[in-house]
Design an enzyme around this catalytic site. Structure first.
Site, PDB file in Angstrom:
ATOM      1  N   LEU A   1       0.853  -1.186   0.000  1.00 52.86           N
ATOM      2  CA  LEU A   1       0.000   0.000   0.000  1.00 52.86           C
ATOM      3  C   LEU A   1       0.888   1.235   0.000  1.00 52.86           C
ATOM      4  O   LEU A   1       1.728   1.402   0.890  1.00 52.86           O
ATOM      5  CB  LEU A   1      -0.896   0.006   1.239  1.00 52.86           C
ATOM      6  CG  LEU A   1      -1.750   1.259   1.454  1.00 52.86           C
ATOM      7  CD1 LEU A   1      -2.795   1.414   0.350  1.00 52.86           C
ATOM      8  CD2 LEU A   1      -2.415   1.220   2.828  1.00 52.86           C
ATOM      9  N   HIS A   2       0.708   2.093  -1.013  1.00 54.27           N
ATOM     10  CA  HIS A   2       1.399   3.380  -1.049  1.00 54.27           C
ATOM     11  C   HIS A   2       0.594   4.357  -0.190  1.00 54.27           C
ATOM     12  O   HIS A   2      -0.622   4.490  -0.361  1.00 54.27           O
ATOM     13  CB  HIS A   2       1.466   3.918  -2.478  1.00 54.27           C
ATOM     14  CG  HIS A   2       2.404   3.162  -3.347  1.00 54.27           C
ATOM     15  ND1 HIS A   2       3.733   3.501  -3.484  1.00 54.27           N
ATOM     16  CD2 HIS A   2       2.204   2.069  -4.131  1.00 54.27           C
ATOM     17  CE1 HIS A   2       4.309   2.656  -4.323  1.00 54.27           C
ATOM     18  NE2 HIS A   2       3.408   1.775  -4.734  1.00 54.27           N
ATOM     19  N   CYS A   3       1.280   5.037   0.719  1.00 54.83           N
ATOM     20  CA  CYS A   3       0.660   6.006   1.621  1.00 54.83           C
ATOM     21  C   CYS A   3       1.365   7.344   1.403  1.00 54.83           C
ATOM     22  O   CYS A   3       2.566   7.455   1.653  1.00 54.83           O
ATOM     23  CB  CYS A   3       0.832   5.565   3.068  1.00 54.83           C
ATOM     24  SG  CYS A   3       0.268   3.882   3.415  1.00 54.83           S
TER      25      CYS A   3
END
Length: 157
Positions: free
Chosen positions: A116-118
């Site tokens: 997951l890119h945050c």
């Protein structure tokens, strides 16, 4: 169900030590972990595209979003990944102009380990936002909310 096998070219193959994210999740690298629990670990992206750019990965090797199913275990995992990412960004970038969360879909993912890119925006440099755009039916980037809708378990009556 534990996914200890990776699907490569339609054939199951053992997960190897060559997966850099598996190495990070088991603390086999020098990566600094921002968060670690029984399900996920989080760390800074080595090539950040925003003011803050973190990755949250499951400890279990799951190759891509295409390997997630409409079931409570997968929905719970992605929800937990989002909660961890939100907490980290709220802690480290409370005044960011916006937060954004999502996944690359094959064939646009760079590492075959779910991540997951945050983002705490703005993108830096601004042109990097293109890398995190949806490309409609051919994939690209999928916002975490859309993925959660896709894998949310159906209510059984």
């Amino acid at each position: 169900m534990i996914r200890a096998l990776e699907n490569i070219g339609g054939m199951a193959a053992p997960v190897t030590a060559s997966c850099v994210f598996c190495q990070i999740s088991t603390s086999s690298t020098s990566a600094t972990l921002l968060h670690q629990d029984g399900k996920v670990v989080a760390f800074q992206d080595i090539n950040p595209s925003a003011f803050r750019h973190y990755l949250v990965i499951p400890i279990e090797h799951i190759p891509t979003v295409k390997d997630l199913q409409r079931r409570s275990e997968d929905f719970s995992l992605v929800s937990h990944m989002l909660t961890v990412g939100q907490s980290l960004l709220q802690r480290d970038a409370p005044y960011a102009e916006k937060y954004r969360f999502g996944f690359h879909q094959p064939p646009f993912n760079s590492v075959n380990h779910l991540h997951l890119h945050c983002f705490a925006l703005p993108f830096a440099p601004r042109w990097k936002r293109i890398k995190y755009s949806s490309l409609g039916p051919i994939g690209g980037f999928i916002e975490v909310e859309k993925l959660l809708e896709r894998i949310k378990p159906k209510l059984s009556l």
